[in-house]
Scaffold this motif. Structure first.
Motif, PDB file in Angstrom:
ATOM      1  N   LEU A   1     -44.398 -84.223  34.197  1.00 57.19           N
ATOM      2  CA  LEU A   1     -44.629 -85.623  34.564  1.00 57.19           C
ATOM      3  C   LEU A   1     -44.202 -86.556  33.433  1.00 57.19           C
ATOM      4  N   PRO A   2     -43.719 -87.766  33.746  1.00 56.66           N
ATOM      5  CA  PRO A   2     -43.269 -88.708  32.713  1.00 56.66           C
ATOM      6  C   PRO A   2     -44.436 -89.447  32.079  1.00 56.66           C
ATOM      7  N   MET A   3     -44.288 -89.832  30.817  1.00 57.35           N
ATOM      8  CA  MET A   3     -45.267 -90.653  30.115  1.00 57.35           C
ATOM      9  C   MET A   3     -44.570 -91.409  28.988  1.00 57.35           C
ATOM     10  N   LEU A   4     -45.228 -92.426  28.478  1.00 53.74           N
ATOM     11  CA  LEU A   4     -44.716 -93.189  27.339  1.00 53.74           C
ATOM     12  C   LEU A   4     -44.719 -92.275  26.098  1.00 53.74           C
ATOM     13  N   LYS A   5     -43.610 -92.274  25.349  1.00 57.06           N
ATOM     14  CA  LYS A   5     -43.499 -91.340  24.230  1.00 57.06           C
ATOM     15  C   LYS A   5     -44.238 -91.870  22.996  1.00 57.06           C
TER      16      LYS A   5
ATOM     17  N   GLU B   1     -34.679 -94.362  24.516  1.00 62.47           N
ATOM     18  CA  GLU B   1     -35.544 -94.419  25.688  1.00 62.47           C
ATOM     19  C   GLU B   1     -37.011 -94.457  25.261  1.00 62.47           C
ATOM     20  N   ASP B   2     -37.842 -95.100  26.092  1.00 64.38           N
ATOM     21  CA  ASP B   2     -39.256 -95.254  25.773  1.00 64.38           C
ATOM     22  C   ASP B   2     -40.119 -94.169  26.398  1.00 64.38           C
ATOM     23  N   PHE B   3     -39.585 -93.434  27.411  1.00 65.51           N
ATOM     24  CA  PHE B   3     -40.400 -92.475  28.139  1.00 65.51           C
ATOM     25  C   PHE B   3     -39.815 -91.065  28.008  1.00 65.51           C
ATOM     26  N   CYS B   4     -40.714 -90.100  28.116  1.00 64.00           N
ATOM     27  CA  CYS B   4     -40.331 -88.698  28.066  1.00 64.00           C
ATOM     28  C   CYS B   4     -41.280 -87.918  28.958  1.00 64.00           C
TER      29      CYS B   4
END
Length: 587
Positions: free
Chosen positions: A468-472, A428-431
């Motif tokens: 909140l989600p963000m690009l890892k 996955e690209d987001f965390c």
């Protein structure tokens, strides 16, 4: 509406052609109406100016007649004799009174003719005047009266046996025909009521009003007798009136739009002013608008009917083709159509037949591609075995270190295991922000073991941002850059600060260090590498590669408004920041 149009080519063409035909017609109608309304308005204005011209001719006639009459009276022998005698002559007085009375009676607009003797003899008057306002007017305008051979007075009142009269007088001195000495004063008074009748007979009362104004801006006469003698600025404030000529202009009075007509009488510097509400012209244009609307409406009906008829003729073959193709089974064989025409529809069917074989070959190619994709997925699954093997090995080392009570090795191996596990993150690209911070802390812990007593790091992140989600993998490369290129080259112990704060609908992260900083030329070169300019692309493992990777990932996932911002001062440190929008879930 959009769905309704999307379901039928016939509807689209009908709407397009109807609009294409209707808009020019409507534009033609609007232009025609505008031209007709302008012509009507110009005709109305010209008619109004002609009316003012006719009234001005009447007033000029009255003025010229009064001035000619004054010359006749001054040269009359009995008048000259009465004013020149050493003593008053009763017979001449009676004779001259009769003469003036007959002369005034013959002119309807003359209210009174008065001759005042310079020797104090009884005045000659065609009407018995109980109280005259002329002496007061002469006293107030002495300089203007004495500056020329004749003078027209402003409006004043005379009380006569017939009642109160408002008059405008021509006043001029009477001189002796032999020695030219002043022997009296002649005043020919024009009845304001007669002048008002000229103004009211123009028929403007139904739509506006007319005013006669003197050179000082006072109203001499008008449709409303209460306005006479008062300044025009009281009723038409700040109205600009040219001294000469005639014309019209727009004027706004108490939020109402008016049209002002003016006509100057140059001989006396009087002005005729006409006031008409602009709505009058709009009312006159209703007929033009009605005729134009009816004509355009009929043309529209014919146009729409013809458009729909021709669209039906053109789209009928396409409709039949669409109904036939709608029932085709994509999994089965495609039918071959017999081409009977050479127009666009025939070419469409011919192309369909030609594409049939091509579609079959493409279906075979797709099946082969699917098989190759499945094979690639299997290979990728096999490649994941190695990372899991690495996790298990690190976990074993971690527990051995704990059993041997080597806490430092245990913590470092645990941090490394967590670091590697997060890097894959199941593809996955987001965390969450919390996971990104934890990953950065694991990395910082590992590097602190490597570079002991070289730096310390502190995280200051708003707790509201953590879920909140963000690009890892955004913060770790920035921290790595600070350590490798800013702190490692510094002899003294340095500091790294990681900030995270909320800004309206966005999150801002800052990685700041107190390292050696970046020289200006190197900073410009680094910014060029981030932008990917020609000749400035960094190689993997070199300075700037990790920053450029983060910069491009920000642009790809969040748009051109994001991206890294780098500020640095040599010897003081470097500050790298980026801002990303807050999203409810994984973008």
């Amino acid at each position: 509406m959009k769905r309704w149009l999307d379901k039928s080519l016939k509807r689209k063409l009908s709407l397009l052609l109807v609009v294409a035909a209707v808009l020019p017609l409507l534009a033609t109608g609007v232009v025609s109406y505008r031209i007709a309304s302008l012509v009507t308005e110009e005709k109305g204005k010209e008619s109004g100016l002609n009316t003012l011209g006719q009234i001005a001719d009447k007033l000029d006639f009255v003025v010229n007649d009064a001035e000619n009459m004054s010359i006749f009276i001054i040269g009359q022998k009995d008048i000259q004799t009465y004013l020149s005698y050493q003593a008053a002559d009763v017979n001449l007085f009676t004779q001259n009174i009769g003469f003036l009375t007959n002369l005034a009676f013959s002119k309807k607009y003359i209210s009174n003719i008065t001759i005042t003797s310079a020797s104090g003899y009884p005045p000659l008057s065609s009407t018995t005047i109980l109280r005259s306002g002329l002496p007061e007017v002469l006293a107030q305008n002495k300089e203007a009266y004495e500056s020329g051979p004749k003078w027209w007075s402003p409006l004043y009142e005379n009380m006569t046996t017939e009642g109160l009269k408002r008059v405008i007088s021509l006043v001029r001195p009477i001189r002796n025909m032999n020695n030219f000495q002043t022997i009296g004063t002649l005043a020919i008074s024009i009845d304001e009521a007669e002048i008002r009748s000229y103004l009211t007979s123009a028929g403007w009362e139904n739509k506006g009003y007319l005013l006669l104004v003197d050179r000082d801006g006072s109203i001499l006469s008008g449709g409303n007798s209460d306005w006479s003698g008062r300044p025009v600025s009281r009723y038409l404030p700040n109205i600009p009136l040219p001294e000469e000529g005639r014309g019209t202009f727009a004027y706004k009075l108490n939020s109402e739009q008016e049209t002002i007509f003016y006509y100057a009488l140059p001989s006396l510097h009087w002005k005729l002013i006409g006031v008409i509400p602009t709505d009058i012209y709009k009312a006159q244009n209703k007929y033009v608008l009605t005729v134009t609307a009816v004509a355009i409406g009929i043309a529209l009906l014919f146009t729409v009917a013809l458009v729909l008829f021709f669209i039906q003729r053109v789209t009928r073959p396409l409709t039949v083709l669409a109904e036939t193709m709608k029932d085709i089974n994509p999994e089965g064989a495609f039918p071959t159509y017999e081409v009977k025409s050479t127009d666009e529809v025939g070419l469409l069917l011919h192309s369909f037949n030609r594409l049939y074989d091509r579609i079959g070959r493409l279906m075979d190619q797709v099946q082969k591609n699917e098989a190759m994709k499945k094979e690639a997925d299997i290979l990728a699954l096999q490649a994941q075995i190695n990372p899991h093997f690495l996790y298990n090995t690190l976990s074993s080392i971690h527990w051995i270190a704990l059993m041997n009570k080597d806490k430092l090795i245990s913590e470092m191996v645990g941090a490394l295991s967590d670091f590697l596990r997060f890097s894959l993150n199941k593809g996955e690209d987001f965390c969450s922000v919390q996971q990104e911070i934890a990953h950065a802390q694991n990395y910082a812990y590992i590097m602190s073991m490597r570079f002991q007593e070289k730096f310390d790091i502190a995280f200051y992140v708003d707790p509201q941002l953590l879920p909140l989600p963000m690009l890892k993998l955004l913060l770790q490369p920035l921290i790595e850059n600070s350590i490798m290129h800013g702190i490692q080259k510094k002899k003294e112990k340095a500091h790294i600060y990681v900030h995270g704060e909320r800004q309206k609908g966005a999150m801002k992260f800052v990685v700041e260090d107190t390292g050696v900083g970046i020289e200006r030329d190197k900073l410009l070169d680094l910014m060029s590498k981030l932008r990917g300019e020609e000749g400035a692309k960094p190689e993997p493992g070199k300075s700037g590669y990790g920053l450029r990777n983060v910069h491009h990932r920000l642009l790809l996932h969040y748009g051109s408004e994001t991206g890294l911002r780098i500020e640095s001062e040599p010897g003081a440190g470097t500050r790298i920041s980026f801002t990303i929008p807050i999203t409810e879930g994984t973008p």
